[in-house]
Design an enzyme around this catalytic site. Structure first.
Site, PDB file in Angstrom:
ATOM      1  N   CYS A  80       0.991  -1.095  -0.076  1.00 39.77           N
ATOM      2  CA  CYS A  80       0.020   0.003  -0.142  1.00 39.77           C
ATOM      3  C   CYS A  80       0.865   1.455   0.138  1.00 39.77           C
ATOM      4  O   CYS A  80       1.696   1.600  -1.007  1.00 39.77           O
ATOM      5  CB  CYS A  80      -1.121  -0.090   0.963  1.00 39.77           C
ATOM      6  N   HIS A 172      -3.268  -4.686   1.867  1.00 48.54           N
ATOM      7  CA  HIS A 172      -2.671  -4.874   3.372  1.00 48.54           C
ATOM      8  C   HIS A 172      -2.891  -6.434   3.563  1.00 48.54           C
ATOM      9  O   HIS A 172      -3.829  -6.908   3.739  1.00 48.54           O
ATOM     10  CB  HIS A 172      -3.382  -4.304   4.373  1.00 48.54           C
ATOM     11  N   GLU A 174      -1.240  -8.132   5.926  1.00 46.89           N
ATOM     12  CA  GLU A 174      -1.100  -8.480   7.174  1.00 46.89           C
ATOM     13  C   GLU A 174      -2.402  -8.521   7.804  1.00 46.89           C
ATOM     14  O   GLU A 174      -1.922  -8.946   9.176  1.00 46.89           O
ATOM     15  CB  GLU A 174       0.010  -7.569   7.682  1.00 46.89           C
TER      16      GLU A 174
HETATM   17  N1  GLN Z   1      -3.540   6.413   1.043  1.00 50.25           N
HETATM   18  C1  GLN Z   1      -2.200   6.268   1.673  1.00 50.25           C
HETATM   19  C2  GLN Z   1      -1.175   7.116   0.851  1.00 50.25           C
HETATM   20  O1  GLN Z   1      -1.440   7.708  -0.040  1.00 50.25           O
HETATM   21  C3  GLN Z   1      -2.015   4.759   1.513  1.00 50.25           C
HETATM   22  C4  GLN Z   1      -2.862   3.913   2.467  1.00 50.25           C
HETATM   23  C5  GLN Z   1      -2.430   2.670   3.075  1.00 50.25           C
HETATM   24  O2  GLN Z   1      -1.231   2.562   2.953  1.00 50.25           O
HETATM   25  N2  GLN Z   1      -3.219   1.913   3.432  1.00 50.25           N
HETATM   26  O3  GLN Z   1      -0.078   6.907   1.150  1.00 50.25           O
END
Ligand code: GLN
Length: 194
Positions: A80, A172, A174
């Site tokens: 992410c 994610h 995890e």
């Molecule tokens: N929206 C976050 C970003 O732009 C990422 C979100 C996440 O890691 N769950 O950094």
């Protein structure tokens, strides 16, 4: 020899990653300083807020140190926000990044009204059983270079990619108890480290 996996531990969901690798029998290390990269077989960049994590790794000298370690063979897995930090291009942003992957990624790409969702993802490299993806304000890849291997897609867009020794995913892994992606990454560090 036991592998050691580091998890960048400034902000975001790093505790759970450490626990997953520990439960898989690996040595784990939270990473906050350049010296803590020494001897790692793999490094995880967790989800969180990529602008915050990017600024912190820049301030603590880790931006250059992780790039150097990667050039020397360290495998990196970004999830992410971690995938955002690994991307060469980030749509409309000049925030600090590692840029180790030849990709262009768009932050918060699934819209505010669906900040979070879950989906079953088919990942042939992990076997026939689908993987539950938890997407939290997730980014979306809008372009990938020729060396990028797409391991899974959701609604046509890549959600798990691999380029050489590095792995990135836009959700994610995890949070579900399914450890197949963590094990896949550990396997990658075995085959790519010398
Ligand atoms: N929206 C976050 C970003 O732009 C990422 C979100 C996440 O890691 N769950 O950094």
């Amino acid at each position: 020899m036991q592998q050691t996996i580091g998890v960048l531990a400034f902000q975001g969901d790093f505790h759970r990653h450490l626990t997953v690798f520990e439960e898989l029998g690996l040595a784990v290390r939270p990473v906050r300083r350049p010296e803590e990269l020494a001897g790692l077989d793999g490094l995880v960049l967790p989800g969180g807020e990529s602008t915050t994590i990017g600024k912190l790794i820049e301030r603590f000298g880790l931006l250059a140190a992780i790039r150097d370690a990667a050039a020397a063979g360290l495998s990196v897995m970004g999830t992410c926000a971690g995938a955002i930090l690994l991307s060469r291009g980030i749509v409309g942003s000049d925030q600090p990044r590692l840029g180790l992957l030849d990709t262009e990624i768009e932050r918060n790409a699934y819209g505010r009204q669906v900040d979070s969702f879950e989906a079953d993802i088919e990942v042939p490299a992990l076997g026939p059983e689908s993987l539950r993806g938890v997407f939290i304000r997730a980014p979306r890849y809008v372009a990938c270079g020729p060396a990028v291997e797409v391991l899974a897609r959701f609604e046509g867009a890549p959600v798990i990619i691999r380029e050489g020794p590095h792995l990135a995913l836009t959700f994610h892994p995890e949070l579900t108890g399914d450890t197949r992606l963590h094990r896949y990454f550990v396997e990658m560090t075995r085959t790519t480290s010398c």
